[in-house]
Every structure is written in C-alpha cells, then in structure tokens.
Design a protein around this motif. Structure first.
Motif, PDB file in Angstrom:
ATOM      1  N   LEU A 111       0.813  -1.215   0.000  1.00 22.69           N
ATOM      2  CA  LEU A 111       0.000   0.000   0.000  1.00 22.69           C
ATOM      3  C   LEU A 111       0.846   1.265   0.000  1.00 22.69           C
ATOM      4  O   LEU A 111       0.336   2.363  -0.214  1.00 22.69           O
ATOM      5  N   SER A 112       2.117   1.119   0.245  1.00 19.91           N
ATOM      6  CA  SER A 112       3.023   2.248   0.465  1.00 19.91           C
ATOM      7  C   SER A 112       2.950   3.299  -0.640  1.00 19.91           C
ATOM      8  O   SER A 112       3.139   3.009  -1.816  1.00 19.91           O
ATOM      9  N   GLY A 113       2.656   4.529  -0.222  1.00 14.05           N
ATOM     10  CA  GLY A 113       2.620   5.674  -1.127  1.00 14.05           C
ATOM     11  C   GLY A 113       1.440   5.731  -2.074  1.00 14.05           C
ATOM     12  O   GLY A 113       1.367   6.615  -2.914  1.00 14.05           O
ATOM     13  N   ALA A 114       0.510   4.807  -1.940  1.00 12.97           N
ATOM     14  CA  ALA A 114      -0.614   4.728  -2.886  1.00 12.97           C
ATOM     15  C   ALA A 114      -1.780   5.617  -2.474  1.00 12.97           C
ATOM     16  O   ALA A 114      -1.924   5.979  -1.308  1.00 12.97           O
ATOM     17  N   ARG A 115      -2.586   5.961  -3.461  1.00  9.82           N
ATOM     18  CA  ARG A 115      -3.888   6.581  -3.216  1.00  9.82           C
ATOM     19  C   ARG A 115      -4.879   5.429  -3.073  1.00  9.82           C
ATOM     20  O   ARG A 115      -5.093   4.678  -4.036  1.00  9.82           O
ATOM     21  N   VAL A 116      -5.467   5.292  -1.892  1.00  8.25           N
ATOM     22  CA  VAL A 116      -6.299   4.133  -1.577  1.00  8.25           C
ATOM     23  C   VAL A 116      -7.758   4.546  -1.412  1.00  8.25           C
ATOM     24  O   VAL A 116      -8.056   5.497  -0.683  1.00  8.25           O
ATOM     25  N   LEU A 117      -8.628   3.802  -2.082  1.00 11.78           N
ATOM     26  CA  LEU A 117     -10.061   3.971  -1.907  1.00 11.78           C
ATOM     27  C   LEU A 117     -10.565   2.759  -1.142  1.00 11.78           C
ATOM     28  O   LEU A 117     -10.497   1.633  -1.636  1.00 11.78           O
ATOM     29  N   VAL A 118     -11.031   2.974   0.087  1.00 14.57           N
ATOM     30  CA  VAL A 118     -11.575   1.908   0.915  1.00 14.57           C
ATOM     31  C   VAL A 118     -13.046   1.756   0.552  1.00 14.57           C
ATOM     32  O   VAL A 118     -13.802   2.729   0.565  1.00 14.57           O
ATOM     33  N   ALA A 119     -13.447   0.528   0.225  1.00 10.14           N
ATOM     34  CA  ALA A 119     -14.823   0.263  -0.213  1.00 10.14           C
ATOM     35  C   ALA A 119     -15.521  -0.660   0.775  1.00 10.14           C
ATOM     36  O   ALA A 119     -14.979  -1.689   1.160  1.00 10.14           O
ATOM     37  N   ASP A 120     -16.732  -0.268   1.172  1.00  8.71           N
ATOM     38  CA  ASP A 120     -17.541  -1.122   2.032  1.00  8.71           C
ATOM     39  C   ASP A 120     -19.006  -0.908   1.669  1.00  8.71           C
ATOM     40  O   ASP A 120     -19.353   0.062   0.994  1.00  8.71           O
ATOM     41  N   ASP A 121     -19.849  -1.805   2.156  1.00  2.87           N
ATOM     42  CA  ASP A 121     -21.267  -1.679   1.844  1.00  2.87           C
ATOM     43  C   ASP A 121     -21.949  -0.620   2.700  1.00  2.87           C
ATOM     44  O   ASP A 121     -22.801   0.111   2.233  1.00  2.87           O
TER      45      ASP A 121
END
Length: 165
Positions: A87-97
């Motif tokens: 995950l290092s340095g990434a743009r992360v989109l956390v997805a949940d219901d």
C-alpha cells in the motif's frame, strides 16, 4: 423498502455502485488501489474497480457484525493481513457496503495511516451515527439494510457453526 428496512436488490446495487463511482470520478480522485472490507465491501470494490478502471484490488477481512444489530465489542482484523508495503505511497479507496458505527472503517483507515499517500472511503450507505464521515456515499439512512448478498441464509451450514441439539 419497508418501514424499518432499506431494501437493496441486485439491479439497484448496479445503479448505486455506478453512481458511487461517478462521485469519485467527478471529484477527480484517481485511486491506485481499491481496498475492500470483506465481506460486504467485496461487491462494492469489484463494481468500483470496473467502473473506475482500477485493477489493483486488495481485501482486508474484518469481523464485527455477528447478526442483525449484534456485533463484537470491537472489530478485529482476520488473516491474512495486507502487507503495508503493498500500500506504500498509494492513493487508496476503501470500499464497504455500509458505514454503520464507523468502527470498521476507522480500523482500516488507521491501518493505512502513515503508509499511503491518501485514503478515502466509498460506501453504498452511511448511517447518521457513523464515527467516520465517508467522502463518497450513495445514500444516507438510519434503517437496517437488506443487501442482496446477505438477506438469504447460506445454502450450506458449516460444521463449526452447528449447535449441539
């Protein structure tokens, strides 16, 4: 929709996930990774991955709910735990219901903190008492939600869940 429940069927889920992806795109956010919170977030992450053309999907298994309005005292991460190096340095989109209490989303956001460039959350539903305010929400509700993937009972019963009669 009943008086006390939101009803989400597969067709409405398709429209909801597409509208959620459009919110992300219009905002100009381009995630490198979509991190789904299993299990309900798997469906959302897959739909967002296709709509946003993101192939790098990761899964974080978190247990919190044990039944309708029944949950553990705190959410716990189940193995395998994602490697923060991935995950290092990434743009992360956390997805949940759903962002219900917000505890699960907070746990995942905190897990990402300090390792990623940016982390944002996308959910189909957010409840008013959630401690996490998600950047991307399809609908707000205070009702219990019947999701198409969790409304019917399992077709098999696992041996470790059978109660002695």
């Amino acid at each position: 929709m009943t008086a006390d429940r939101e009803e989400l069927d597969w067709n409405l889920f398709g429209a909801a996930s597409r509208e959620l992806a459009e919110q992300v795109a219009v905002d100009g956010y381009t995630p490198d990774i979509i991190l789904s919170i299993a299990r309900g977030g798997l469906f959302v992450a897959g739909a967002l991955g296709y709509a946003l053309d993101v192939k790098n999907l990761h899964v974080m298994n978190v247990e919190f709910y044990t039944g309708v309005d029944r949950r553990l005292p705190v959410p716990i991460v189940l193995p395998p735990v994602p490697n923060v190096v991935d995950l290092s340095g990434a743009r992360v989109l956390v997805a949940d219901d759903v962002a219900d209490t917000g505890a699960t989303l907070k746990l995942v956001r905190d897990f990402c903190a300090g390792h990623v460039a940016d982390v944002r959350c996308a959910v189909i539903y957010q409840k008013p008492h959630s401690t996490v305010s998600c950047e991307y929400v399809w609908r707000h509700t205070d009702r219990w939600i019947n999701f198409p993937w969790s409304t019917l009972p399992p077709v098999v019963q696992r041996a470790d869940q059978v109660l002695d009669a």
